[in-house]
Design a protein around this motif. Structure first.
Motif, PDB file in Angstrom:
ATOM      1  N   LEU A 231       0.965  -1.263   0.171  1.00 32.56           N
ATOM      2  CA  LEU A 231       0.000   0.140   0.181  1.00 32.56           C
ATOM      3  C   LEU A 231       0.900   1.271   0.061  1.00 32.56           C
ATOM      4  O   LEU A 231       1.964   1.423   0.691  1.00 32.56           O
ATOM      5  CB  LEU A 231      -0.807  -0.052   1.037  1.00 32.56           C
ATOM      6  N   LYS A 232       0.544   2.186  -0.884  1.00 34.21           N
ATOM      7  CA  LYS A 232       1.063   3.425  -0.746  1.00 34.21           C
ATOM      8  C   LYS A 232       0.965   4.345   0.292  1.00 34.21           C
ATOM      9  O   LYS A 232      -0.038   4.097   0.997  1.00 34.21           O
ATOM     10  CB  LYS A 232       0.662   4.290  -2.108  1.00 34.21           C
ATOM     11  N   SER A 233       1.765   5.330   0.904  1.00 31.56           N
ATOM     12  CA  SER A 233       1.605   6.165   1.835  1.00 31.56           C
ATOM     13  C   SER A 233       0.318   7.244   1.432  1.00 31.56           C
ATOM     14  O   SER A 233      -0.319   7.707   2.297  1.00 31.56           O
ATOM     15  CB  SER A 233       2.968   6.763   2.204  1.00 31.56           C
ATOM     16  N   GLU A 234       0.033   7.341   0.167  1.00 36.39           N
ATOM     17  CA  GLU A 234      -0.842   8.378  -0.527  1.00 36.39           C
ATOM     18  C   GLU A 234      -1.218   7.906  -1.854  1.00 36.39           C
ATOM     19  O   GLU A 234      -0.646   7.548  -2.702  1.00 36.39           O
ATOM     20  CB  GLU A 234      -0.424   9.778  -0.536  1.00 36.39           C
ATOM     21  N   TYR A 235      -2.577   7.883  -2.036  1.00 35.39           N
ATOM     22  CA  TYR A 235      -3.214   7.588  -3.228  1.00 35.39           C
ATOM     23  C   TYR A 235      -3.791   9.091  -3.760  1.00 35.39           C
ATOM     24  O   TYR A 235      -4.511   9.788  -2.953  1.00 35.39           O
ATOM     25  CB  TYR A 235      -4.231   6.523  -3.189  1.00 35.39           C
ATOM     26  N   LYS A 236      -3.322   9.345  -4.998  1.00 38.32           N
ATOM     27  CA  LYS A 236      -3.796  10.507  -5.676  1.00 38.32           C
ATOM     28  C   LYS A 236      -5.210  10.587  -6.321  1.00 38.32           C
ATOM     29  O   LYS A 236      -5.277   9.599  -7.020  1.00 38.32           O
ATOM     30  CB  LYS A 236      -2.646  11.243  -6.548  1.00 38.32           C
ATOM     31  N   LEU A 237      -6.036  11.403  -6.011  1.00 36.65           N
ATOM     32  CA  LEU A 237      -7.386  11.507  -6.830  1.00 36.65           C
ATOM     33  C   LEU A 237      -7.407  12.985  -7.424  1.00 36.65           C
ATOM     34  O   LEU A 237      -7.408  13.761  -6.857  1.00 36.65           O
ATOM     35  CB  LEU A 237      -8.594  11.478  -5.563  1.00 36.65           C
ATOM     36  N   SER A 238      -7.857  12.910  -8.595  1.00 35.82           N
ATOM     37  CA  SER A 238      -7.752  13.918  -9.446  1.00 35.82           C
ATOM     38  C   SER A 238      -9.342  14.277  -9.729  1.00 35.82           C
ATOM     39  O   SER A 238     -10.002  13.177  -9.868  1.00 35.82           O
ATOM     40  CB  SER A 238      -6.814  13.829 -10.801  1.00 35.82           C
ATOM     41  N   VAL A 239      -9.618  15.805 -10.079  1.00 37.76           N
ATOM     42  CA  VAL A 239     -11.015  15.915 -10.348  1.00 37.76           C
ATOM     43  C   VAL A 239     -10.790  17.562 -10.878  1.00 37.76           C
ATOM     44  O   VAL A 239      -9.828  18.158 -10.455  1.00 37.76           O
ATOM     45  CB  VAL A 239     -11.874  15.830  -9.225  1.00 37.76           C
TER      46      VAL A 239
ATOM     47  N   ILE B  22      -5.751   3.033   3.435  1.00 32.95           N
ATOM     48  CA  ILE B  22      -5.784   3.743   2.061  1.00 32.95           C
ATOM     49  C   ILE B  22      -5.859   5.258   2.223  1.00 32.95           C
ATOM     50  O   ILE B  22      -7.375   5.692   2.503  1.00 32.95           O
ATOM     51  CB  ILE B  22      -6.847   2.842   1.259  1.00 32.95           C
ATOM     52  N   ASN B  23      -4.849   6.164   2.095  1.00 28.83           N
ATOM     53  CA  ASN B  23      -4.848   7.193   2.324  1.00 28.83           C
ATOM     54  C   ASN B  23      -5.057   8.038   1.155  1.00 28.83           C
ATOM     55  O   ASN B  23      -4.075   8.237   0.325  1.00 28.83           O
ATOM     56  CB  ASN B  23      -3.486   7.788   3.083  1.00 28.83           C
ATOM     57  N   VAL B  24      -6.272   8.611   0.941  1.00 31.69           N
ATOM     58  CA  VAL B  24      -6.670   9.279  -0.565  1.00 31.69           C
ATOM     59  C   VAL B  24      -6.555  10.524  -0.117  1.00 31.69           C
ATOM     60  O   VAL B  24      -7.196  11.227   0.651  1.00 31.69           O
ATOM     61  CB  VAL B  24      -8.114   8.557  -1.002  1.00 31.69           C
TER      62      VAL B  24
ATOM     63  N   MET C 296      -3.731   8.341 -15.564  1.00 32.41           N
ATOM     64  CA  MET C 296      -4.116   7.265 -14.881  1.00 32.41           C
ATOM     65  C   MET C 296      -3.307   5.920 -15.296  1.00 32.41           C
ATOM     66  O   MET C 296      -2.823   5.410 -14.639  1.00 32.41           O
ATOM     67  CB  MET C 296      -5.497   7.007 -14.981  1.00 32.41           C
ATOM     68  N   ARG C 297      -3.324   5.939 -16.589  1.00 29.31           N
ATOM     69  CA  ARG C 297      -2.756   4.739 -17.385  1.00 29.31           C
ATOM     70  C   ARG C 297      -1.295   4.899 -17.064  1.00 29.31           C
ATOM     71  O   ARG C 297      -0.509   3.863 -17.142  1.00 29.31           O
ATOM     72  CB  ARG C 297      -2.946   4.654 -18.895  1.00 29.31           C
ATOM     73  N   GLN C 298      -0.769   6.125 -16.920  1.00 26.60           N
ATOM     74  CA  GLN C 298       0.781   6.029 -16.617  1.00 26.60           C
ATOM     75  C   GLN C 298       1.190   5.996 -15.210  1.00 26.60           C
ATOM     76  O   GLN C 298       2.382   6.099 -15.096  1.00 26.60           O
ATOM     77  CB  GLN C 298       1.314   7.575 -17.091  1.00 26.60           C
TER      78      GLN C 298
ATOM     79  N   ILE D 142      -2.031   9.168 -11.575  1.00 27.30           N
ATOM     80  CA  ILE D 142      -3.140   9.480 -11.075  1.00 27.30           C
ATOM     81  C   ILE D 142      -3.728   7.933 -10.488  1.00 27.30           C
ATOM     82  O   ILE D 142      -3.800   6.980 -11.325  1.00 27.30           O
ATOM     83  CB  ILE D 142      -4.354  10.006 -11.925  1.00 27.30           C
ATOM     84  N   ASP D 143      -4.110   7.763  -9.383  1.00 28.99           N
ATOM     85  CA  ASP D 143      -4.794   6.455  -8.978  1.00 28.99           C
ATOM     86  C   ASP D 143      -6.190   6.612  -8.796  1.00 28.99           C
ATOM     87  O   ASP D 143      -6.760   5.517  -9.224  1.00 28.99           O
ATOM     88  CB  ASP D 143      -4.163   6.427  -7.147  1.00 28.99           C
ATOM     89  N   PHE D 144      -6.793   7.643  -8.415  1.00 28.98           N
ATOM     90  CA  PHE D 144      -8.398   7.910  -8.306  1.00 28.98           C
ATOM     91  C   PHE D 144      -8.772   8.766  -9.386  1.00 28.98           C
ATOM     92  O   PHE D 144      -7.916   9.965  -9.274  1.00 28.98           O
ATOM     93  CB  PHE D 144      -8.701   7.891  -6.946  1.00 28.98           C
ATOM     94  N   CYS D 145      -9.844   8.716  -9.721  1.00 27.50           N
ATOM     95  CA  CYS D 145     -10.350   9.736 -10.685  1.00 27.50           C
ATOM     96  C   CYS D 145     -11.923   9.963 -10.604  1.00 27.50           C
ATOM     97  O   CYS D 145     -12.470   9.003 -10.448  1.00 27.50           O
ATOM     98  CB  CYS D 145      -9.980   9.653 -11.985  1.00 27.50           C
ATOM     99  N   VAL D 146     -12.462  11.163 -10.374  1.00 29.24           N
ATOM    100  CA  VAL D 146     -13.723  11.459 -10.816  1.00 29.24           C
ATOM    101  C   VAL D 146     -13.992  12.460 -12.047  1.00 29.24           C
ATOM    102  O   VAL D 146     -13.503  13.394 -11.922  1.00 29.24           O
ATOM    103  CB  VAL D 146     -14.449  12.163  -9.496  1.00 29.24           C
TER     104      VAL D 146
END
Length: 345
Positions: free
Chosen positions: A30-38, A65-67, A87-89, A92-96
């Motif tokens: 698990l990562k220390s942080e998951y990046k969510l883009s919007v 899971i720290n988002v 995201m494919r690269q 970005i981990d999560f996205c809305v």
């Protein structure tokens, strides 16, 4: 000398080791942080729901899971159309995402932008909750992401600084900003306007300087970003397209989670999406609440709500665009969508 009980304990421990090892490995990965883009930022529903999703996941996993949300599409330099590629690269981990911003890479997502396909929320719901919504999720899943929930950013209405818009001819010569997708260029060109593509980050200064005359966005966004202070004094409610939202996760990230964590992430997405839809429709009169419409009047915005006959004139004027893009979206998918909309009436 080991007793029979001790020997049995060692055998049980050895047998259990292969089962325990993957859990330990997964936990350590698990990562220390998951990046969510919007795109955009609070308080607009699309962006607010991203923060809600992140908070739910972080809380329900006890911070494992720290988002963290990165609003304004800042992970891609403000260009929201690049989020899927990022995201494919692995950036970005999560996205809305808005389907409009996905459409340059996924032609099927232009379905929601077919002009005057959906007259209102019932038609929109019929698409996202039925076979069409499932078909589109299957398409998106081929792009190395896992779609989890449908949301809504709202029907897109037209504002401008020049005059009320009631007829196709009223748009002639106007410079209208659109976010992404060649279909929007085709729609406004067909109506005699001059379409200008630019990111949301560039929109506000463009309106304030008069670089563009108008724009199209949901009313909730118009109000939140006070576009009435950017010379946008005329607003036409025509429901010409809807902006669907999609909550999705990069597939490698999803695959790294345990099944229990996957369910937490998915259920949290569904909850945030449900709230997003409610917020996008708030105050627009669908359930008797007209607070958003009243706020437009309070700010001195001249609102024109097109009649069915007036909408038909725009639909007829943009029919060549509808037919062209229905073929590009996919004739069978477009047919399913039209049937679902008709059944929802």
């Amino acid at each position: 000398m080991r007793t029979p009980f001790a020997r049995r304990s060692i055998l049980i421990a050895a047998a259990a080791a292969p089962l325990a090892a993957p859990w330990v490995s997964r936990a350590q990965s698990l990562k220390s942080e998951y990046k969510l883009s919007v795109v955009g930022n609070r308080p607009i529903p699309l962006s607010a729901s991203a923060f809600e999703w992140a908070e739910l996941v972080t809380q329900r996993t006890g911070g494992r899971i720290n988002v963290k949300v990165y609003p304004g599409s800042q992970l891609v330099g403000g260009d929201q159309t690049r989020e899927l590629v990022a995201m494919r690269q692995g950036v970005i981990d999560f996205c809305v995402s808005s389907t409009i911003n996905l459409s340059p890479q996924i032609r099927e997502m232009n379905l929601f932008s077919l002009p005057f396909l959906m007259p209102g929320p019932a038609a929109f719901d019929a698409l996202i909750n039925g076979e069409v919504g499932r078909d589109l999720f299957r398409v998106l899943a081929t792009r190395d992401v896992v779609p989890l929930a449908w949301g809504e950013n709202g029907f897109r209405e037209l504002s401008n600084s020049k005059r009320p818009i009631r007829r196709p001819a009223d748009l002639r010569g106007m410079k209208i900003r659109f976010a992404a997708g060649a279909i929007f260029s085709d729609i406004y060109t067909q109506l005699g306007a001059n379409p200008v593509q630019m990111s949301f980050a560039d929109l506000q200064p463009a309106l304030s300087t008069g670089a563009v005359d108008g724009q199209e966005n949901p009313i909730n966004l118009f109000l939140a970003f006070r576009m009435d202070t950017l010379a946008q004094k005329h607003l036409t409610i025509w429901n010409y397209v809807a902006d669907a939202g999609i909550f999705h996760v990069a597939k490698p990230v999803w695959d790294s989670f345990s099944r229990a964590d996957q369910e937490i992430v998915a259920e949290s997405a569904r909850e945030a999406a449900k709230r997003q839809i409610a917020a996008a429709r708030k105050g627009l009169g669908f359930d008797g609440d007209r607070s958003s419409l009243d706020e437009l009047a309070r700010r001195g915005v001249e609102v024109v709500a097109l009649t069915l006959e007036e909408k038909r004139a725009f639909a007829e004027a943009t029919k060549p665009v509808f037919d062209k893009w229905a073929a590009q979206v996919g004739a069978e998918l477009a047919r399913k969508a039209q049937a679902a909309v008709a059944a929802s009436a």
